[in-house]
Scaffold this active site. Structure first.
Site, mmCIF file in Angstrom:
data_model
loop_
_atom_site.group_PDB
_atom_site.id
_atom_site.type_symbol
_atom_site.label_atom_id
_atom_site.label_comp_id
_atom_site.label_asym_id
_atom_site.label_seq_id
_atom_site.Cartn_x
_atom_site.Cartn_y
_atom_site.Cartn_z
ATOM 1 N N GLY A 13 -20.730 -8.657 22.281
ATOM 2 C CA GLY A 13 -20.229 -8.256 23.545
ATOM 3 C C GLY A 13 -19.475 -6.886 23.461
ATOM 4 N N LYS A 192 -35.501 -18.782 17.844
ATOM 5 C CA LYS A 192 -35.654 -17.635 16.660
ATOM 6 C C LYS A 192 -34.392 -18.079 15.520
ATOM 7 C CE LYS A 192 -32.534 -14.782 17.815
ATOM 8 N NZ LYS A 192 -31.375 -14.071 16.913
ATOM 9 N N GLU A 282 -25.537 -19.380 16.041
ATOM 10 C CA GLU A 282 -25.990 -20.344 17.033
ATOM 11 C C GLU A 282 -27.074 -21.257 16.864
ATOM 12 O OE1 GLU A 282 -24.337 -20.321 19.662
ATOM 13 O OE2 GLU A 282 -23.841 -18.639 20.804
#
Ligand SMILES: NC(=O)C1=CN([C@@H]2O[C@H](COP(=O)(O)OP(=O)(O)OC[C@H]3O[C@@H](n4cnc5c(N)ncnc54)[C@H](OP(=O)(O)O)[C@@H]3O)[C@@H](O)[C@H]2O)C=CC1
Ligand SMILES: O=C(CO)COP(=O)(O)O
Length: 332
Positions: A13, A192, A282
């Site tokens: 971010g 990915k 993630e």
């Protein structure tokens, strides 16, 4: 010049906020932690999440107030850890101007619902899909923060919205391409990470180029087959969000997913690798969501299944690879 608000002052971010400021936009960072807000405003730094940057651009400032953060926003960029996106965004429902575009930078699938971030963001904000764009690509935050040349793709069902986002985020060192394939870009970004966990694990266990290339190629195949089943366009898999991001994430210790996998390959437990991770990996929560999506759409997901056995049952790298070998004989 566009007023842009970035929700989530994590590593990406903040680095993307700098890209936007360098492109001439006024950028407001919203962060939940007061220390991060104060660090950005008073020291022009985000030493907790992106210490590599000594001086953030003057055009960036921060707030912890949700209404103030988005009041004048023409574009709202979401860069929150995927598993917390829904709960965080629900707090912004009704606050975002009705003509603002919302962009997701997130690369993950929500574990409890198996939903992509385009689905989570539009549901949480009650946003029409025409005002949404997914941004993805080979963008290790530290390299982008150092202003090394890089590119990404903005995908939206509205070409006007994709072009607006691309124009706002393109500067001398960062190029944003456009696409209409939201599902493809989302699936590439999420899957990915699963491949990077496996490649990292093989590297950590001491295997070389051949093993890494095999896993990466099978990972590309898996994301292509599953993505296509969900309606993605095949061309997307060979673009910035697909092959581009796979090469970057599977090849760099700057990737949290690669590093998480490498630590598993070196013998760490999942708990130890989580504790050692510098930011969100993630791929870890996304693994089981990919397996569930594969079951739902009748598509085999051998790599994600093997990684699920790694994460949940603690199988070794050698066992993970033998599971991959056991899956079919076709290479096409
Ligand atoms: N880093 C990279 O190179 C890239 C990352 N991405 C993707 O961008 C997304 C964000 O990554 P990144 O910034 O690197 O991750 P970080 O781990 O650095 O930051 C995660 C962000 O999520 C915020 N967050 C977590 N839980 C909550 C919550 N409940 N409410 C509000 N905010 C919350 C964190 O806030 P706090 O700081 O207060 O904890 C932080 O701002 C991920 O999906 C990632 O895959 C995409 C491209 C590149
Ligand atoms: O998405 C990324 C690079 O494009 C960042 O990868 P990690 O989330 O694994 O650090």
């Amino acid at each position: 010049m566009t007023n842009i608000t970035v929700l989530g002052a994590g590593a990406w971010g903040t680095a993307f906020g700098q890209v936007l400021a360098d492109a001439g936009n006024d950028v407001t960072m919203w962060a939940i932690e007061p220390d991060i807000v104060a660090d950005i405003n008073e020291n022009r730094r985000n030493s907790a999440r992106l210490p590599i940057v000594d001086q953030l651009p003057e055009r960036m400032h921060a707030t912890g107030d949700r209404a103030e953060a988005v009041r004048d926003a023409e574009i709202v960029v979401v860069a929150i850890a995927a598993q917390f996106a829904r709960v965080a965004l629900e707090e912004f429902r009704g606050l975002i101007p009705s003509d603002a575009v919302v962009v997701s930078l997130m690369k993950g699938i929500e574990r409890s619902t198996d939903k992509r971030m385009d689905e989570v963001v539009t549901e949480a904000l009650e946003l029409p899909l025409e005002r949404f764009a997914a941004v993805s690509g080979p963008n290790l935050s530290k390299e982008v923060a150092q202003r090394q040349p890089a590119a990404a793709v903005a995908a939206s069902v509205s070409r006007e919205v994709a072009e607006k986002v691309a124009a706002a985020a393109t500067n001398a060192y960062f190029k944003m391409f456009v696409s209409s394939d939201v599902v493809g870009v989302e699936m590439c970004g999420s899957l990915k990470n699963v491949t990077a966990l496996a490649v990292g694990m093989a590297r950590g266990a001491g295997y070389g180029e051949n093993t890494a290339a095999m896993i990466q190629t099978r990972g590309l195949r898996e994301l292509t087959v599953l993505g296509s089943a969900l309606g993605a366009q095949k061309e997307t898999f060979f673009g910035m969000a697909g092959v581009g991001d796979l090469i970057t994430t599977c090849g760099s210790p700057l990737s949290r997913n690669y590093t998480f996998g490498a630590n598993l390959g070196k013998g760490m437990s999942v708990e130890e690798a989580t504790a050692a991770s510098n930011g969100v990996a993630e791929g870890v929560p996304t693994v089981s969501a990919v397996v569930a999506l594969g079951e739902k759409y009748g598509v085999p997901t051998p790599l994600a299944s093997a990684m699920q056995h790694v994460l949940e049952d603690g199988i070794s790298c050698a066992q993970m690879l033998s599971e991959l070998f056991a899956d079919g004989d076709v290479d096409e």
